[in-house]
Scaffold this active site. Structure first.
Site, PDB file in Angstrom:
ATOM      1  N   ARG A  44     -47.720  -9.660 -14.564  1.00  0.00           N
ATOM      2  CA  ARG A  44     -47.623  -9.461 -13.110  1.00  0.00           C
ATOM      3  C   ARG A  44     -46.182  -9.558 -12.620  1.00  0.00           C
ATOM      4  O   ARG A  44     -45.786  -8.834 -11.711  1.00  0.00           O
ATOM      5  CB  ARG A  44     -48.508 -10.468 -12.389  1.00  0.00           C
ATOM      6  CG  ARG A  44     -49.959 -10.105 -12.566  1.00  0.00           C
ATOM      7  CD  ARG A  44     -50.884 -10.999 -11.839  1.00  0.00           C
ATOM      8  NE  ARG A  44     -52.202 -10.376 -11.802  1.00  0.00           N
ATOM      9  CZ  ARG A  44     -53.285 -10.964 -11.327  1.00  0.00           C
ATOM     10  NH1 ARG A  44     -53.205 -12.178 -10.839  1.00  0.00           N
ATOM     11  NH2 ARG A  44     -54.431 -10.333 -11.333  1.00  0.00           N
ATOM     12  N   LYS A 206     -68.661 -12.968 -13.484  1.00  0.00           N
ATOM     13  CA  LYS A 206     -68.937 -13.130 -12.048  1.00  0.00           C
ATOM     14  C   LYS A 206     -69.945 -12.108 -11.547  1.00  0.00           C
ATOM     15  O   LYS A 206     -69.583 -11.083 -10.970  1.00  0.00           O
ATOM     16  CB  LYS A 206     -67.647 -13.008 -11.252  1.00  0.00           C
ATOM     17  CG  LYS A 206     -66.786 -14.248 -11.339  1.00  0.00           C
ATOM     18  CD  LYS A 206     -65.560 -14.113 -10.444  1.00  0.00           C
ATOM     19  CE  LYS A 206     -64.354 -14.773 -11.076  1.00  0.00           C
ATOM     20  NZ  LYS A 206     -63.282 -13.850 -11.434  1.00  0.00           N
ATOM     21  N   GLY A 358     -57.762  -9.394 -14.601  1.00  0.00           N
ATOM     22  CA  GLY A 358     -56.935 -10.268 -15.427  1.00  0.00           C
ATOM     23  C   GLY A 358     -57.440 -10.448 -16.846  1.00  0.00           C
ATOM     24  O   GLY A 358     -56.684 -10.287 -17.806  1.00  0.00           O
ATOM     25  N   GLY A 381     -60.506  -8.060  -8.414  1.00  0.00           N
ATOM     26  CA  GLY A 381     -61.361  -7.784  -7.258  1.00  0.00           C
ATOM     27  C   GLY A 381     -60.918  -6.524  -6.526  1.00  0.00           C
ATOM     28  O   GLY A 381     -61.739  -5.708  -6.099  1.00  0.00           O
TER      29      GLY A 381
HETATM   30  P1  AMP Z   1     -64.818 -12.155 -14.857  1.00  0.00           P
HETATM   31  O1  AMP Z   1     -63.773 -13.001 -14.183  1.00  0.00           O
HETATM   32  O2  AMP Z   1     -66.043 -11.954 -14.058  1.00  0.00           O
HETATM   33  O3  AMP Z   1     -64.229 -10.835 -15.348  1.00  0.00           O
HETATM   34  O4  AMP Z   1     -65.288 -12.949 -16.135  1.00  0.00           O
HETATM   35  C1  AMP Z   1     -64.471 -13.151 -17.260  1.00  0.00           C
HETATM   36  C2  AMP Z   1     -65.047 -14.245 -18.085  1.00  0.00           C
HETATM   37  O5  AMP Z   1     -66.368 -13.897 -18.475  1.00  0.00           O
HETATM   38  C3  AMP Z   1     -64.307 -14.499 -19.368  1.00  0.00           C
HETATM   39  O6  AMP Z   1     -63.629 -15.717 -19.250  1.00  0.00           O
HETATM   40  C4  AMP Z   1     -65.410 -14.578 -20.420  1.00  0.00           C
HETATM   41  O7  AMP Z   1     -65.307 -15.716 -21.241  1.00  0.00           O
HETATM   42  C5  AMP Z   1     -66.675 -14.672 -19.586  1.00  0.00           C
HETATM   43  N1  AMP Z   1     -67.858 -14.134 -20.283  1.00  0.00           N
HETATM   44  C6  AMP Z   1     -67.991 -12.935 -20.864  1.00  0.00           C
HETATM   45  N2  AMP Z   1     -69.189 -12.808 -21.444  1.00  0.00           N
HETATM   46  C7  AMP Z   1     -69.861 -13.961 -21.218  1.00  0.00           C
HETATM   47  C8  AMP Z   1     -71.157 -14.456 -21.568  1.00  0.00           C
HETATM   48  N3  AMP Z   1     -71.992 -13.694 -22.270  1.00  0.00           N
HETATM   49  N4  AMP Z   1     -71.498 -15.677 -21.156  1.00  0.00           N
HETATM   50  C9  AMP Z   1     -70.632 -16.435 -20.445  1.00  0.00           C
HETATM   51  N5  AMP Z   1     -69.393 -16.039 -20.084  1.00  0.00           N
HETATM   52  C10 AMP Z   1     -69.006 -14.811 -20.459  1.00  0.00           C
END
Ligand code: AMP
Length: 407
Positions: A44, A206, A358, A381
């Site tokens: 960034r 998320k 990220g 986002g």
């Molecule tokens: P986000 O910020 O929504 O893009 O989520 C990213 C995070 O999702 C990463 O830190 C991953 O470790 C987590 N993640 C991906 N797959 C899974 C899963 N099956 N269960 C729990 N966490 C997950």
């Protein structure tokens, strides 16, 4: 696809006279820090360099401002932007003065003593709760520090905060930086007239942040692949017993609607197998299992090899790929294979490939695929909302104010 950003009318830094002016640049230095509180990934900061260097070349007095993480309106010494100031100073080869705060008499004094080409970084904006509330008085105090305002923080463009939305009202001279321009131009190209088929890959954890988005997105793209923690809410909605996997129960109805919509046109692709673990731990016991057969008490933490194969077939004829969110808990080796495979698939695809968020960016770096991706957005986002077609508040603020000022 119609999109607000395609029509937004914004001036950029090279269309504004900034020579020897005090220029306040909203950057996104919300960078990951390592255990020694040094910058762990400087993407960034690197991406904001063209704007900073342009301001230097024009002898401006450069005041940078950013947030770091989420101090929720309180001063937290561990969330100072000092590591970012030190890092920027190292890569730009000149002193970057760290301000003790982002507003107040001490900051005003530092600004009043600035010479052309000086760089000052204001302290974490989110040490003040007014920032996230979009407070007018706070915005006006920030604005009082400079003659020109430049927004180069695409990563927070989806937020209505004081430093990127409220503040614009207080300037006669304002616009976007080069990072902002690149992001908007890229999305213009993709959203305005994408080469089809357009395939979206959505993963990560998320669910709540992404489900509404999926409801809109499914109407705009040709296929959607869902992986990561996201997928389990959908699998549960389809009747799978997903054990202890990540599920947001109150979103199951929405997931069901998206599945129905997707099914009509064979648009939606979910994992068929996963790497299940007996606990959320790098050394957990693991097994590869069909998604219908996750042992009770276990959780799915990565996509499995049959899913990798399915997703690679789905991506085969893609002309445009947009990707946000990892396929599994890729930070732990035992659950990184799915994301690694996806990085390879996207990197090797001849399609136009756009990656945002990220974690996805970190995964791309981790497996050295940066040069093989057409475009990596600094937005998570913001990336999602721009694809969805929503007007991003900070872009809207620049657009509306420029219509006001320029008639
Ligand atoms: P986000 O910020 O929504 O893009 O989520 C990213 C995070 O999702 C990463 O830190 C991953 O470790 C987590 N993640 C991906 N797959 C899974 C899963 N099956 N269960 C729990 N966490 C997950």
């Amino acid at each position: 696809m119609r999109n607000f950003c395609v029509r937004a009318r914004i001036k950029y830094i090279d269309q504004i006279d900034i020579t020897e002016k005090r220029i306040l640049i909203r950057v996104d230095f919300n960078v990951p820090l390592d255990e020694n509180r040094k910058v762990a990934d400087d993407t960034r900061i690197q991406r904001s360099l063209p704007t900073i260097k342009y301001a230097l070349d024009n002898n401006a007095k450069i005041i940078l401002m950013s947030h770091l993480d989420s101090p929720k309106g309180k001063f937290k010494p561990e969330l100072t932007l000092l590591p970012a100031a030190e890092h920027l100073s190292k890569i730009i080869g000149q002193e970057v003065v760290m301000a003790p705060d982002c507003i107040g008499p001490e900051v005003e004094k530092l600004v009043s003593e600035m010479q052309p080409k000086d760089i000052l970084l204001l302290e974490n904006l989110r040490f003040h709760s007014e920032e996230e509330k979009g407070d007018k008085d706070f915005g006006s105090k920030l604005a009082g520090l400079a003659d020109v305002y430049i927004d180069d923080a695409f990563g927070v463009a989806h937020r209505s905060h004081a430093s990127n939305v409220t503040i614009v009202d207080f300037f006669q001279k304002f616009g976007g930086g080069f990072l902002m321009r690149d992001e908007i131009e890229y999305f213009r190209k993709v959203i305005g007239n994408p080469e089809r088929p357009v395939i979206a890959i959505i993963g990560g954890a998320k669910v709540s942040g992404k489900l509404n988005f999926l409801e809109n997105l499914i109407r705009k793209v040709d296929k959607i692949i869902i992986g990561g923690g996201m997928a389990f809410t959908f699998l549960k909605a389809q009747g799978c017993d997903v054990g202890e996997s990540l599920v947001e129960d109150d979103l199951i109805e929405t997931a069901r609607r998206i599945i129905d919509e997707g099914r009509k046109e064979k648009k939606l692709y979910l994992p068929v197998d996963c790497v299940a673990a007996d606990k959320f731990h790098p050394q957990a016991a693991t097994k590869i299992t069909p998604v219908q057969k996750i042992p009770s008490g276990w959780m799915g933490l990565d996509i499995g090899p049959a899913t990798e194969k399915l997703f690679s077939e789905v991506l085969n004829d893609a002309k445009t790929i947009v990707w946000n969110g990892p396929m599994g808990v890729f930070e732990m080796d035992a659950f990184s294979a799915g994301t690694r495979a996806m990085v390879k698939m996207v990197a090797e695809s001849p399609a136009l490939t756009i990656v945002g968020g990220g974690d996805t960016d970190v995964a791309i770096h981790k497996w050295n695929a940066t040069d093989k991706i057409s475009y990596i957005s600094t937005g998570g986002g913001a990336f999602i909302e721009i694809l969805e077609g929503r007007p991003l508040p900070s872009i809207k603020a620049l657009d509306q104010n420029s219509r006001k000022t320029n008639g």
